[in-house]
Every structure is written in C-alpha cells, then in structure tokens.
Design a protein around this motif. Structure first.
Motif, PDB file in Angstrom:
ATOM      1  N   TRP A  46       1.092  -1.238   0.092  1.00  0.00           N
ATOM      2  CA  TRP A  46      -0.068   0.002   0.142  1.00  0.00           C
ATOM      3  C   TRP A  46       0.964   1.293  -0.162  1.00  0.00           C
ATOM      4  O   TRP A  46       0.449   2.431  -0.484  1.00  0.00           O
TER       5      TRP A  46
ATOM      6  N   LYS B  29      -0.114   4.005  -2.992  1.00  0.00           N
ATOM      7  CA  LYS B  29      -1.095   5.176  -2.639  1.00  0.00           C
ATOM      8  C   LYS B  29      -1.516   5.873  -3.403  1.00  0.00           C
ATOM      9  O   LYS B  29      -2.571   6.375  -3.447  1.00  0.00           O
TER      10      LYS B  29
ATOM     11  N   TYR C 291      -5.877   3.097  -0.144  1.00  0.00           N
ATOM     12  CA  TYR C 291      -4.951   3.036   0.753  1.00  0.00           C
ATOM     13  C   TYR C 291      -5.073   3.798   2.169  1.00  0.00           C
ATOM     14  O   TYR C 291      -4.884   3.318   3.212  1.00  0.00           O
TER      15      TYR C 291
END
Length: 546
Positions: free
Chosen positions: A489, A493, A500
């Motif tokens: 993540w 993002k 996220y």
C-alpha cells in the motif's frame, strides 16, 4: 496502578548547580565538570533503560552487590537513590508518552485489544493495547495502560475505565475495533462504548480444539496415561536421571518431557509430541525402574501419531495468529478456510479411529464457531484490503461478493467526505433566470431542485469512482503470502488513494488479544515491597517500539 507523583525537591538542574558549586570550590575546571555531568546523565539514562527493559526493582540501587559492581565499572559514578530513580523513570515515561500521543494524533484509525488479569494476591488489572499504521506505513503498538481494577468486572465499570483511557490518549474518534475474548462482559463493554467488537481468534480456536479433544473417545485415556508418565519423570529424581542416561546411550539429544496445561490446548499437542519423539528412551527407562507406571502401547502410540497429524495445522495457526508485529487480523478468515480444507484432506489419509473422530469433531466445531466470521465487517474488510488474500481468502463466494459491496460503500463514503471538505468550483445556476426580486429580498425558485440535482450528480460520481477503484484493485493479481501488505500500500497509494486510506484503518486490527496477555506474562506488576514496579514499565517499552 498509579505512577509515583514526581517530587519537586529533586531536580536534575538543582543537582547540577549543587555539584557545580562543589566542583568550583575544589578548583576543578568547568570543562571537566561538564564532562562529568554529561557522563553522569548518560549513566543515569542507561540505568533507567536497564530498569525498564528488564523489569528490575527500584531497590536494586540499594543492593550491596550491585553497588560494588557499579563501583568496579566506574568509581566516579554515584548511583541515584531509590526515590530519585523513581522520579527519573516517571519523567522518562511522561516524555515517551507525549511522543506517543503526538504520533497517535497523526493516524486516522486504531485497533485495540483488552484483557483482564488477576495476580496471585487476587489483585485485578485491566490492560489495553493500541495498534495502528504509522506515517511510515509500518504497524506500531502502544500500551495505553495497565490499571488496577478493584471494582466489580461489570460492563459498565469496564466501559468507564476504558473511556477514561481513550480520553487520556485522545483516540475516542479513532477506534475502529476492540479485540477481546468472548466473555459476556467484554462484549457488552464494546456495545456500551459503541465500538465494533471482534472476538479474539486465539481464544476461540483454543476453545474449539479443547472441546474437540475432550469429546474424542479413547483420546482422554491416552492423555491421562501420558500425564501420569510425564508427572512421574518430573517428580522422581531417579527416573529423570535414568531417562537422561537412556537418551545419551541412544545418542539422542537430552530432552525433558512436557506436561500439558489445562488452559492451553497446544500444551497437549506438545506433551504428546514429545512423548512420541522420546518413546524409545522412555520405554527403556521405565523397564529399568521399579514403578507401576506402564509405558504406552504401540496402539496408543499409533493413535498419538495420527492425532498429531490432525492437530499440527492448528499448532501452526495458533502461533501465527499470536503474532503482533505483523498484520494479523486479515489472516483470520483465510486461515479458517485453510484449516477446514486441511482437516478434510488430512482425514483422507488417516486410518486410526481415534484420530478420525478427532478430525471430525474439529471440522464440525470449526464450521459452527467460525461460520459467521465472513460476515464480520472489520475482518472481511481487512481480508479484502490485504493484497495477499482479497477474495481468495473467503470460503463462501457469496460472502466475498457481499464484502466487496461493503468495501465499495466504505470507499464511496470516503470519497464523498473528501468532496465535501473540498470547496466546490462547479458552475452555478444562471442567477439571471432563477432570481426574482421582491422588494429587498431575492427569491430563487429553483434552489431546492438544483441542490438535489447537484447532490445526485456528486453521489453518482463518488459511487462510480469508488466502484472503479475497487474493481481495478480486485483484478490485480494477489501478492505472495510472504509479502508485506503495508509495503504494497505504501507503493500503491497514488494508484488507489482511497483504498490506501482504508487499508490504514482496517489492517491495524489484531487477530487476538495476545498482546495484552504478553504484558501480563512478563509479570511486571508486582505487589511485594521488593518489586515496586509501576505499570509504566511495559507502557514505556511499547512506546519505545512504536
């Protein structure tokens, strides 16, 4: 447990002025004095770290042996008094706590665990741990507190104690889940606090296996005979020495037998495993001893061997679900799926009737106990947001699709919230057509309709954007199981900005309340005068690791 109140009459600055005056009277240089002060501060800090890290009593500074040891290391270092040491620890704790509070204010969501513990002196304590994803996308843990709990353990009293902790740490609006055992007062506490409750999977799994073991005909007799044998070798010096001799004669590692503990199912597994591994030296030792303790039969050893094959996956699951330094809540649903699958596959190769019955008991109780997990919102969202599992972790395909709908709704709400917080620059209606003047007032005939239409367009856009983001994420291939979901993540993002944010809210959920149990297992809360240990100790350790 309350921390000691800091004294105002003992302060590092005052001590420094006192020592400086004495040093000047003796004719020493200021440079040497500053070096001595710095050295003193460094050693004091190292002493505080040692006291906290290893849960040492404050009274250690009064022990003659410790004093002599320190004097050998550095004759110029003057150990602080017990009271001064308490104050130094308290100051350090407050310093670390404020850093942790500031860190928590940066996060949007946290997951909590809570547990009760009663000491040998029948003093009750409540512990609460906090888990979150920090600004570096790493899982972090803070112990919010270990509080003495002399009141009745009602849901109302527990809720009030936890509410005070939440206010103290400023996390009232950030709590996404509370993980505890399945005790009715703990569940009612979460309901009183209006927090999503998640049952500790380690406790639930322990209960499933214990009940399955107890409900298996024939296995209880084997366990009883095994316990008697282990107890004999543990309580008889002659037997213990004879077992060691036989192990050495057979060129085997010297291993002690393990006695099961009633509250831990895996202690039964470890007891049977060790007895099976050491069956030859145990049998040889018993044959040379004058005792009525008989060795297990070959049929009983065969039952143990096949029962261990059935239980082995549960041992692996118990260890994994007890981890606290890796994302674990998202593992719960996939692990229950794999346990059910592994049991069914294992039973295909089992011939012993006792082991078959044990496997069937486990399979049935797993289905009964954990069938509702795939409808638990916190765990389903955590599973979907773990790029190692997504929908592959679900046993029920329908529940997986329902969870996707839930995730899409969460993503939609997040997008709407972001839009509402952003000033709108959309084109305004033609006021020349919509406004009519009546005296000093302007009347907008179409205001309500225009607002409704604008909200509908915004809602449709948010839903569409959320659906696209979720579908794109779901079509990406899953990561290897050994990969770090938070690292994924961190690098995605920008691609999935809203997912996220959701991952930081739900991947911090622990699988169990084991973090609290570990605090208690360190036995850092003592009631004896010799160990004047404060609940700040484990808190500081946790703050430091966060």
């Amino acid at each position: 447990m309350d921390r000691p109140t800091p004294r105002t009459d003992v302060h590092p600055t005052a001590r420094s002025r006192h020592h400086r005056a004495k040093h000047e009277q003796s004719g020493g240089s200021m440079e040497n004095f500053n070096c001595q002060v710095n050295r003193k501060q460094q050693l004091d800090e190292a002493l505080v770290d040692m006291i906290v890290e290893h849960s040492q009593p404050f009274s250690i500074v009064d022990d003659s042996g410790f004093k002599a040891f320190v004097a050998k290391l550095d004759p110029t270092y003057a150990l602080p008094s017990r009271q001064a040491l308490k104050i130094m620890v308290d100051h350090k704790y407050e310093e670390q706590k404020q850093k942790a509070i500031a860190e928590l204010q940066k996060t949007e969501g946290v997951g909590l665990t809570a547990d009760m513990w009663t000491s040998i002196n029948m003093d009750a304590y409540l512990a609460v741990t906090c888990h979150y994803v920090d600004d570096k996308d790493k899982l972090a843990t803070v112990l919010l507190g270990v509080r003495s709990f002399p009141k009745a353990h009602t849901a109302e009293n527990l809720a009030e104690a936890k509410r005070l902790l939440f206010e103290e740490w400023g996390i009232q609006s950030k709590i996404k889940s509370l993980v505890t055992d399945a005790a009715s007062n703990m569940i009612a506490t979460a309901n009183n606090l209006k927090i999503r409750h998640v049952i500790c999977i380690a406790h639930a799994l322990n209960l499933v296996v214990k009940k399955s073991l107890d409900a298996t005909p024939g296995l209880e007799d084997v366990r009883t005979r095994a316990r008697r044998m282990v107890t004999y070798f543990k309580t008889s010096t002659t037997a213990k020495e004879r077992l060691r001799e036989k192990q050495e004669q057979m060129v085997r590692p010297v291993k002690k037998l393990i006695l099961e503990v009633d509250t831990r199912w895996n202690s039964t597994y470890l007891m049977l495993q060790r007895i099976y591994e050491e069956r030859e030296p145990v049998g040889a030792a018993l044959a040379t001893l004058r005792t009525d303790v008989a060795p297990l039969t070959s049929e009983e050893y065969q039952a143990i061997s096949e029962c261990m094959k059935v239980l082995a996956p549960f041992q692996v699951a118990t260890v994994e679900l007890s981890e606290e330094k890796r994302v674990s809540g998202s593992k719960v649903i996939p692990m229950m799926k794999m346990l059910r699958y592994t049991i069914n596959e294992t039973l295909k190769n089992i011939t012993n009737n006792t082991a078959i019955q044990l496997g069937q008991n486990l399979s049935r109780r797993l289905a009964d106990k954990f069938s509702a997990l795939e409808s638990t919102s916190v765990l389903t969202l955590a599973t979907l947001l773990d790029p190692r599992f997504k929908t592959f972790g679900f046993h029920n395909h329908i529940q997986a699709q329902t969870a996707i709908g839930r995730l899409t709704s969460e993503c939609t709400a997040l997008i709407k919230d972001t839009v509402h917080q952003t000033p709108s620059h959309s084109a305004q209606p033609d006021t020349a057509q919509n406004l009519a003047t009546t005296g000093q007032d302007e009347v907008n005939l179409w205001e309500l309709l225009d607002n409704d239409a604008s909200n509908a367009r915004r809602n449709k856009s948010a839903t569409s954007d959320a659906t696209i983001e979720v579908q794109r994420y779901m079509t990406d291939p899953p990561l290897q199981r050994s990969a770090d979901p938070l690292a994924y993540w961190s690098t995605h993002k920008a691609i999935y900005p809203h997912l996220y944010q959701l991952s930081k809210l739900f991947l911090c959920t622990p699988a169990s309340s084991v973090p609290c149990e570990r605090i208690f297992s360190k036995a850092v809360v003592r009631s004896s005068d010799d160990r004047e240990l404060s609940a700040m100790y484990p808190a500081w350790n946790s703050l430091s690791s966060a």
